[in-house]
Scaffold this motif. Sequence first.
Motif, PDB file in Angstrom:
ATOM      1  N   TYR A  33       6.328   1.396   7.173  1.00 42.70           N
ATOM      2  CA  TYR A  33       5.730   2.016   5.998  1.00 42.70           C
ATOM      3  C   TYR A  33       4.750   3.125   6.361  1.00 42.70           C
ATOM      4  O   TYR A  33       4.559   4.059   5.576  1.00 42.70           O
ATOM      5  CB  TYR A  33       5.036   0.987   5.104  1.00 42.70           C
ATOM      6  CG  TYR A  33       4.695   1.606   3.763  1.00 42.70           C
ATOM      7  CD1 TYR A  33       5.713   1.905   2.868  1.00 42.70           C
ATOM      8  CD2 TYR A  33       3.395   1.961   3.443  1.00 42.70           C
ATOM      9  CE1 TYR A  33       5.438   2.522   1.673  1.00 42.70           C
ATOM     10  CE2 TYR A  33       3.109   2.586   2.238  1.00 42.70           C
ATOM     11  CZ  TYR A  33       4.136   2.859   1.352  1.00 42.70           C
ATOM     12  OH  TYR A  33       3.867   3.485   0.180  1.00 42.70           O
ATOM     13  N   GLY A  34       4.165   3.064   7.543  1.00 39.52           N
ATOM     14  CA  GLY A  34       3.278   4.141   7.970  1.00 39.52           C
ATOM     15  C   GLY A  34       4.005   5.474   8.017  1.00 39.52           C
ATOM     16  O   GLY A  34       3.481   6.505   7.587  1.00 39.52           O
ATOM     17  N   LEU A  35       5.241   5.470   8.518  1.00 43.36           N
ATOM     18  CA  LEU A  35       6.037   6.692   8.571  1.00 43.36           C
ATOM     19  C   LEU A  35       6.378   7.181   7.166  1.00 43.36           C
ATOM     20  O   LEU A  35       6.297   8.379   6.863  1.00 43.36           O
ATOM     21  CB  LEU A  35       7.324   6.436   9.371  1.00 43.36           C
ATOM     22  CG  LEU A  35       7.128   6.133  10.863  1.00 43.36           C
ATOM     23  CD1 LEU A  35       8.449   5.736  11.498  1.00 43.36           C
ATOM     24  CD2 LEU A  35       6.531   7.334  11.583  1.00 43.36           C
ATOM     25  N   VAL A  36       6.733   6.235   6.296  1.00 45.94           N
ATOM     26  CA  VAL A  36       7.056   6.586   4.909  1.00 45.94           C
ATOM     27  C   VAL A  36       5.838   7.182   4.213  1.00 45.94           C
ATOM     28  O   VAL A  36       5.931   8.213   3.526  1.00 45.94           O
ATOM     29  CB  VAL A  36       7.559   5.348   4.140  1.00 45.94           C
ATOM     30  CG1 VAL A  36       7.687   5.647   2.649  1.00 45.94           C
ATOM     31  CG2 VAL A  36       8.884   4.872   4.698  1.00 45.94           C
ATOM     32  N   ILE A 120       2.501   0.870  -3.357  1.00 50.80           N
ATOM     33  CA  ILE A 120       3.496   0.239  -2.481  1.00 50.80           C
ATOM     34  C   ILE A 120       2.834  -0.195  -1.175  1.00 50.80           C
ATOM     35  O   ILE A 120       3.087  -1.289  -0.659  1.00 50.80           O
ATOM     36  CB  ILE A 120       4.664   1.203  -2.199  1.00 50.80           C
ATOM     37  CG1 ILE A 120       5.410   1.519  -3.497  1.00 50.80           C
ATOM     38  CG2 ILE A 120       5.622   0.584  -1.170  1.00 50.80           C
ATOM     39  CD1 ILE A 120       6.448   2.611  -3.341  1.00 50.80           C
ATOM     40  N   ALA A 121       1.956   0.670  -0.646  1.00 46.73           N
ATOM     41  CA  ALA A 121       1.244   0.353   0.591  1.00 46.73           C
ATOM     42  C   ALA A 121       0.383  -0.892   0.424  1.00 46.73           C
ATOM     43  O   ALA A 121       0.304  -1.738   1.324  1.00 46.73           O
ATOM     44  CB  ALA A 121       0.379   1.531   1.020  1.00 46.73           C
ATOM     45  N   LEU A 122      -0.254  -1.013  -0.732  1.00 48.09           N
ATOM     46  CA  LEU A 122      -1.091  -2.179  -0.985  1.00 48.09           C
ATOM     47  C   LEU A 122      -0.255  -3.454  -0.954  1.00 48.09           C
ATOM     48  O   LEU A 122      -0.658  -4.457  -0.355  1.00 48.09           O
ATOM     49  CB  LEU A 122      -1.786  -2.034  -2.343  1.00 48.09           C
ATOM     50  CG  LEU A 122      -2.666  -3.208  -2.786  1.00 48.09           C
ATOM     51  CD1 LEU A 122      -3.771  -3.474  -1.772  1.00 48.09           C
ATOM     52  CD2 LEU A 122      -3.260  -2.927  -4.164  1.00 48.09           C
ATOM     53  N   ALA A 123       0.934  -3.413  -1.561  1.00 41.80           N
ATOM     54  CA  ALA A 123       1.816  -4.579  -1.554  1.00 41.80           C
ATOM     55  C   ALA A 123       2.254  -4.937  -0.134  1.00 41.80           C
ATOM     56  O   ALA A 123       2.243  -6.110   0.263  1.00 41.80           O
ATOM     57  CB  ALA A 123       3.034  -4.311  -2.438  1.00 41.80           C
ATOM     58  N   VAL A 124       2.618  -3.907   0.647  1.00 42.57           N
ATOM     59  CA  VAL A 124       3.056  -4.138   2.034  1.00 42.57           C
ATOM     60  C   VAL A 124       1.927  -4.764   2.844  1.00 42.57           C
ATOM     61  O   VAL A 124       2.134  -5.726   3.597  1.00 42.57           O
ATOM     62  CB  VAL A 124       3.502  -2.809   2.682  1.00 42.57           C
ATOM     63  CG1 VAL A 124       3.720  -2.988   4.186  1.00 42.57           C
ATOM     64  CG2 VAL A 124       4.779  -2.301   2.030  1.00 42.57           C
ATOM     65  N   ASN A 125       0.728  -4.243   2.657  1.00 51.42           N
ATOM     66  CA  ASN A 125      -0.379  -4.749   3.461  1.00 51.42           C
ATOM     67  C   ASN A 125      -0.871  -6.113   3.031  1.00 51.42           C
ATOM     68  O   ASN A 125      -1.403  -6.864   3.841  1.00 51.42           O
ATOM     69  CB  ASN A 125      -1.539  -3.745   3.436  1.00 51.42           C
ATOM     70  CG  ASN A 125      -1.701  -3.106   4.794  1.00 51.42           C
ATOM     71  OD1 ASN A 125      -1.692  -3.785   5.806  1.00 51.42           O
ATOM     72  ND2 ASN A 125      -1.820  -1.806   4.810  1.00 51.42           N
ATOM     73  N   MET A 126      -0.715  -6.437   1.764  1.00 49.84           N
ATOM     74  CA  MET A 126      -1.060  -7.784   1.320  1.00 49.84           C
ATOM     75  C   MET A 126      -0.159  -8.810   2.005  1.00 49.84           C
ATOM     76  O   MET A 126      -0.604  -9.882   2.401  1.00 49.84           O
ATOM     77  CB  MET A 126      -0.950  -7.884  -0.193  1.00 49.84           C
ATOM     78  CG  MET A 126      -2.085  -7.178  -0.936  1.00 49.84           C
ATOM     79  SD  MET A 126      -1.929  -7.254  -2.736  1.00 49.84           S
ATOM     80  CE  MET A 126      -2.178  -9.019  -3.009  1.00 49.84           C
ATOM     81  N   ASN A 156      -5.696   0.659   1.221  1.00 48.94           N
ATOM     82  CA  ASN A 156      -4.675   0.851   0.199  1.00 48.94           C
ATOM     83  C   ASN A 156      -5.244   0.712  -1.201  1.00 48.94           C
ATOM     84  O   ASN A 156      -4.910   1.488  -2.104  1.00 48.94           O
ATOM     85  CB  ASN A 156      -3.552  -0.176   0.377  1.00 48.94           C
ATOM     86  CG  ASN A 156      -2.815  -0.017   1.685  1.00 48.94           C
ATOM     87  OD1 ASN A 156      -2.317  -0.987   2.223  1.00 48.94           O
ATOM     88  ND2 ASN A 156      -2.754   1.193   2.213  1.00 48.94           N
ATOM     89  N   LEU A 157      -6.091  -0.288  -1.390  1.00 51.88           N
ATOM     90  CA  LEU A 157      -6.725  -0.470  -2.690  1.00 51.88           C
ATOM     91  C   LEU A 157      -7.572   0.754  -3.042  1.00 51.88           C
ATOM     92  O   LEU A 157      -7.554   1.234  -4.189  1.00 51.88           O
ATOM     93  CB  LEU A 157      -7.589  -1.731  -2.672  1.00 51.88           C
ATOM     94  CG  LEU A 157      -8.341  -2.059  -3.979  1.00 51.88           C
ATOM     95  CD1 LEU A 157      -7.358  -2.248  -5.122  1.00 51.88           C
ATOM     96  CD2 LEU A 157      -9.199  -3.311  -3.794  1.00 51.88           C
TER      97      LEU A 157
END
Length: 209
Positions: A33-36, A120-126, A156-157
């Motif tokens: 996700y970092g690349l995205v 989306i990043a917040l969801a991935v990191n959770m 992310n938040l």
Amino acid sequence: MSDDDDDLPKDLAHITPAYRRALWIVVGLNVGYGLVEMVGGFISGSQALKADALDFLGDGLISFLGLLAISWSLAWRARSALIQGLFLAVLGLGVLATTAYRVMVLSQPEAELMGLFGAIALAVNMVAAAVLIPHREGDANVRAVWLFSRNDAIGNLAVVIAAGLVWWTGTAWPDLVVAVVIAGLFLQSAWSIIRDAQADLGSAAHGRY
């Protein structure tokens, strides 16, 4: 975590099969996700999104280093954590520098894309943070991996909040302020990791483990 894992002393918590699996999951989530998100940051023109993407990539790299360090001695695990802390400090300073540049050539990011990628990043990191919660205690190397993932979730938040404020105010300043806050979080965590690594190096030098 298995019964065998529970019988291990705290200093050996990082070598459990469950921890290995957790690290592989975290590496995959963060690098992917970092690349995205980095692409999304350039498309939307969001400095906060780019800062958060760097944190994702750094977290993936640090998690992979933590995976490699599993079988190392306490001293070498501490040195690994020290590298992680210094790397995080460099990231924080880099975010501050690029944010200062953006202040001089101020442009407003696209709030909708910024908010979408941030959500989306917040969801991935959770998910990543949840995987690591049972493994957040241990030596400096273990704590460094946890701090990186925790920082990602907080960052992310903050990006999502910044996107809302950019849309509401019609200016880029919320994005830039959040980027500075994320950089400050990097630097604070870097100091904590470096301090823990130095303590572990001291313990190893005195043969406490």
